[in-house]
Design a protein around this motif. Sequence first.
Motif, short mmCIF file in Angstrom:
data_model
loop_
_atom_site.label_atom_id
_atom_site.label_comp_id
_atom_site.label_asym_id
_atom_site.label_seq_id
_atom_site.Cartn_x
_atom_site.Cartn_y
_atom_site.Cartn_z
N TRP A 61 -11.15 8.10 5.58
CA TRP A 61 -11.43 7.85 4.17
C TRP A 61 -12.33 8.94 3.59
O TRP A 61 -12.12 9.40 2.46
CB TRP A 61 -12.07 6.47 3.98
N ASN A 62 -13.34 9.39 4.36
CA ASN A 62 -14.20 10.48 3.90
C ASN A 62 -13.40 11.76 3.72
O ASN A 62 -13.63 12.53 2.77
CB ASN A 62 -15.34 10.71 4.89
N ASN B 69 -4.35 -0.09 4.43
CA ASN B 69 -5.44 -0.02 5.41
C ASN B 69 -5.48 1.28 6.18
O ASN B 69 -6.56 1.72 6.59
CB ASN B 69 -5.33 -1.21 6.37
N SER B 70 -4.34 1.91 6.41
CA SER B 70 -4.35 3.14 7.22
C SER B 70 -5.09 4.28 6.52
O SER B 70 -5.52 5.22 7.18
CB SER B 70 -2.92 3.58 7.54
N MET B 71 -5.26 4.18 5.21
CA MET B 71 -5.99 5.21 4.47
C MET B 71 -7.47 4.92 4.37
O MET B 71 -8.28 5.82 4.16
CB MET B 71 -5.40 5.39 3.06
N ILE B 72 -7.85 3.65 4.49
CA ILE B 72 -9.24 3.29 4.21
C ILE B 72 -9.97 2.63 5.38
O ILE B 72 -11.20 2.51 5.35
CB ILE B 72 -9.33 2.34 3.00
N SER B 73 -9.26 2.21 6.42
CA SER B 73 -9.89 1.42 7.48
C SER B 73 -10.88 2.23 8.31
O SER B 73 -11.92 1.73 8.73
CB SER B 73 -8.83 0.79 8.38
N LYS C 298 -11.23 2.52 -3.42
CA LYS C 298 -11.09 1.93 -2.08
C LYS C 298 -10.79 0.44 -2.18
O LYS C 298 -9.95 -0.08 -1.43
CB LYS C 298 -12.38 2.16 -1.29
N GLU C 299 -11.43 -0.24 -3.11
CA GLU C 299 -11.18 -1.66 -3.31
C GLU C 299 -9.75 -1.91 -3.79
O GLU C 299 -9.09 -2.86 -3.37
CB GLU C 299 -12.18 -2.25 -4.31
N GLU C 300 -9.28 -1.02 -4.67
CA GLU C 300 -7.90 -1.16 -5.16
C GLU C 300 -6.91 -0.95 -4.03
O GLU C 300 -5.94 -1.71 -3.89
CB GLU C 300 -7.65 -0.18 -6.30
#
Length: 277
Positions: A246-247, A237-241, A228-230
Amino acid sequence: MYRARYSGMNKGEYSTVFNFFRGLRPLIEKTSPDRVFFVLEGVPKKRLQISPDYKGQRKYNNDDNFYEQKKLIISILEKYFPITIAKHEDYECDDIIGYLANKFSKENNNVTIISSDTDFIQCIEENIRLYNPVRKKYIEAPEYDYILWKSLKGDDSDNIAGFAGIGDKKAQKMCYDKNLLNNFLLKEGYREKLNKNIEMITLHDLKDDAKSIIYYDTIQYEKWDSLKEEFKNYDFNSMISKEKSWNKYKETFDNLWENINVYWKSFRKQYTSWVKK
């Protein structure tokens, strides 16, 4: 990786990387695999020996920093994902994929090849399916001999010349009518050319070279925070925000993690036994 380069969203400097990992999850979710192989290209030595002009018409460029993005994709896969990376220095990825598909199919596994490359039609059988991610559908094998058909009409994308005047329909007709085919091949040099094309188009049998396939596996579980940090560093951002999305991304790969760990435990046990002997 090439599909990610030319499709999807434009995310600037790391557009290919973003599109690759954005498109990976739905493919895993759709096919629900127990194990995944991501196969890299080697040098097609045998085909180049047969025809030095093989794929010679292709032009490559690095305008979008593509080669560096390829390396980054492989690096991220290797560090974080429960996916086996495979490569043989002397074979194209098509040959390795064909070999792996046949190997696992013979062990009574169902195999899905994910590719828009029609050469994999020759692999389709009872336990091997071909899914085209561009058309978003499984491809059916034709009733006629696909390799013969393609050898007659040629393959422009690989710089394999077919026969003058032979298109899709005429090639298909000759596949069904052996007398028509044999009469056609009476012309000087035609049979030799057909045999050469068949050898170029048929996926290689790696039974004597399979031991030289290199495999890379990630065997450390639960590295999602680091991934996630990478992704954050590259502004994906659209994958992790959103926590929900993200889950969902993580859950898609959790079953693969369980299976890859079982595989490696079995491998270590066999390897230890072999070393002792």
